[in-house]
Design an enzyme around this catalytic site. Structure first.
Site, PDB file in Angstrom:
ATOM      1  N   THR A  29     -21.883 -17.437   9.671  1.00 55.40           N
ATOM      2  CA  THR A  29     -22.353 -16.101  10.024  1.00 55.40           C
ATOM      3  C   THR A  29     -21.174 -15.236  10.480  1.00 55.40           C
ATOM      4  O   THR A  29     -20.019 -15.671  10.377  1.00 55.40           O
ATOM      5  CB  THR A  29     -23.505 -16.182  11.065  1.00 55.40           C
ATOM      6  N   LYS A  53     -18.043 -14.365   7.178  1.00 48.25           N
ATOM      7  CA  LYS A  53     -18.654 -14.428   5.842  1.00 48.25           C
ATOM      8  C   LYS A  53     -17.709 -14.017   4.714  1.00 48.25           C
ATOM      9  O   LYS A  53     -17.774 -14.564   3.623  1.00 48.25           O
ATOM     10  CB  LYS A  53     -19.915 -13.563   5.806  1.00 48.25           C
ATOM     11  N   GLY A  95     -21.680  -1.824   5.878  1.00 45.47           N
ATOM     12  CA  GLY A  95     -20.997  -3.077   6.215  1.00 45.47           C
ATOM     13  C   GLY A  95     -21.449  -4.220   5.312  1.00 45.47           C
ATOM     14  O   GLY A  95     -21.932  -3.994   4.199  1.00 45.47           O
ATOM     15  N   GLY A  96     -21.330  -5.444   5.817  1.00 39.62           N
ATOM     16  CA  GLY A  96     -21.651  -6.632   5.039  1.00 39.62           C
ATOM     17  C   GLY A  96     -23.092  -6.688   4.580  1.00 39.62           C
ATOM     18  O   GLY A  96     -23.391  -7.026   3.431  1.00 39.62           O
ATOM     19  N   PRO A 111     -17.469   8.238   6.457  1.00 36.76           N
ATOM     20  CA  PRO A 111     -17.447   8.474   5.005  1.00 36.76           C
ATOM     21  C   PRO A 111     -16.526   7.473   4.305  1.00 36.76           C
ATOM     22  O   PRO A 111     -16.794   7.076   3.175  1.00 36.76           O
ATOM     23  CB  PRO A 111     -16.889   9.893   4.867  1.00 36.76           C
ATOM     24  N   TYR A 140     -34.963  -8.519  13.474  1.00 38.68           N
ATOM     25  CA  TYR A 140     -36.137  -9.322  13.847  1.00 38.68           C
ATOM     26  C   TYR A 140     -36.221  -9.519  15.349  1.00 38.68           C
ATOM     27  O   TYR A 140     -37.181 -10.084  15.865  1.00 38.68           O
ATOM     28  CB  TYR A 140     -36.104 -10.690  13.147  1.00 38.68           C
TER      29      TYR A 140
END
Ligand code: S3P
Length: 438
Positions: free
Chosen positions: A55, A59, A113-114, A138, A207
């Site tokens: 994580t 990654k 982002g990821g 931007p 979550y």
């Protein structure tokens, strides 16, 4: 699972339970590994373990250690699952499990982002019509856009970028790829919820908490919204599928058992208060007890605690100390209930949201406020014969109070429910919303 910092994670629970349910003999552990240790640890882990998850923040770094990359990892530019020197990305399966139709759809992607990269890759693969990447900076939006055109040279999807909060959107699908709204800053929103209009679908991988304020805001406006709990489980199942080739997984059975357990774990590690508000007779106490039971958390009735503390019934408190005296007690008792450790459903008296002090307390404690609303006629029929309510003695005055409080209740709450439903049905409806089980 490697990451840094790892903090609290649901992954050990998720994997332990998937393995138990699927008859896999294994263990899943967490290793907090700083980036500087990756060069000598990754080759070791690949040798010693049957597989592992990764994580943030590793990654992307992990891409360079892999012998080969699955298409999922290549397209996302990130690895979250490793098996036999090969890097995979199972977040894609997690996201796909939301079941959003992306073909020929216009997508508003919030973030660059990821997580945005992963979602954009799935959208392009699925043949979305267009993607607007909206990010604070931007530069990062432009970077992701350039990356996408390099990895998907043949994609027909139109990719545009924007920065600053969108004032309006005609997107069919709105994806949150920012961490906004995550515990403990639960009021953070990735966009102005007023831009969400019925017909659109919102997906929010947040979550913790479940449901996120974005999901609630969308549903409040009649917009379909999907939270991130199921995605989290599905990326875990997908990883187990990779580590156990040939084994069949009963996804429906795993979801039915593990999703409620994940919620309980969240309730334990990140205490949440659910406050039921509404006019007298709306069923806050009855429904609150049923709801707490369903969610497996504590229940507290503010009025009952006030009576216990004062050793008097509410009409006596009103008679001896006046309404002001009662309100002071009410605030003190509610404050102690709201600040108490552990998750709980709280039922407050009908007048509770009227004081600013109380409203501030609720916001400070990240409390989820659910309003039980019904027409006055129905409430009056429930309370008119009850002598325990000093503010419901005369119909005309009580109705006036109802009308004065109406906007106060609706402005204050996170969600409104129909209190004319029978209590069990209402508790069931609320439980479905708060646990995000569609
Ligand atoms: C009040 C509501 C009552 C109780 C008190 C005052 C109000 O609780 O707190 O009589 O101001 O609406 P219920 O709403 O549970 O009846």
């Amino acid at each position: 699972l490697i990451g840094n910092p790892l903090g609290h994670s649901l992954s050990p629970l998720i994997h332990r339970r998937i393995m138990e349910i699927s008859g896999i003999d294994g263990s899943y552990e967490m290793h907090d590994i700083p980036a500087t240790e990756l060069p000598h640890l990754i080759p070791r882990l690949m040798n010693e373990l049957d597989g592992f998850n990764c994580t943030i923040p590793h990654k992307t770094a992990l891409l360079h250690y892999m012998g080969s990359l699955d298409e999922s990892a290549r397209l996302c530019g990130a690895v979250n699952t490793v098996f036999r020197n090969r890097g995979y990305n199972t977040d894609t399966e997690g996201f796909k499990s939301a079941g959003i139709d992306l073909r020929v759809k216009n997508v508003l992607l919030l973030g660059a982002g990821g997580s945005a990269h992963m979602m954009a890759a799935v959208c392009l693969e699925a043949g979305a019509e267009s993607i607007e990447i909206n990010a604070r900076s931007p530069e990062s939006a432009a970077k992701l856009s350039a990356h996408l055109s390099a990895t998907f040279p043949k994609a027909a999807t139109r990719v545009t970028t924007s920065s600053g909060a969108p004032a309006t959107t005609s997107a069919d699908v709105i994806l949150n790829a920012t961490p906004l709204g995550m515990w403990p800053k639960v009021y953070g929103l990735p966009c102005d919820p007023d831009i969400l209009t019925p017909g659109a679908v919102v997906f929010d991988p947040v979550y913790n908490p479940t449901p996120s304020r974005l999901v609630l805001n969308a549903r409040k406006r009649g917009v379909r919204a999907i939270g991130g709990l199921r995605m989290l489980l599905r990326q875990g199942i997908e990883a187990q599928r990779i580590w156990n080739p040939g084994l069949a997984f009963d996804i429906a059975a795993i979801e039915a058992e593990v999703l409620p357990e994940m919620l309980r774990e969240l309730y334990k590690s990140f205490p949440i208060k659910i406050l039921l508000t509404g006019f007298m007779g709306s069923g806050k106490s009855t429904v609150g007890k049923l709801l707490a039971n369903k969610l497996g958390i504590a229940f507290a009735d503010i009025d009952v605690e006030i009576e216990r503390l004062a050793r008097r019934h509410i009409p006596e408190i009103f008679a001896e100390r006046g309404e002001q005296g009662f309100r002071k007690l009410e605030t003190a008792v509610a404050e102690s209930a709201l600040r108490r450790g552990g998750s709980a459903v709280l039922a407050a008296g009908g007048g509770f949201p009227c004081r600013e002090e109380n409203r501030n307390l609720v916001r400070e404690t990240n409390t989820l406020v659910l309003h039980l609303d019904a027409p006055f006629e129905i409430l009056w029929s429930r309370i008119s014969h009850d002598t325990s309510r000093p503010l419901a003695r005369e119909r005309g005055q009580t109705e006036e109070l109802y009308n004065t409080r109406a906007s106060l209740y609706s402005d204050f709450c996170d969600y409104v429910f129909d209190a004319s439903l029978p209590p069990t049905e209402l508790a069931e409806t609320i439980a479905r919303l708060t646990t995000d089980m569609e």
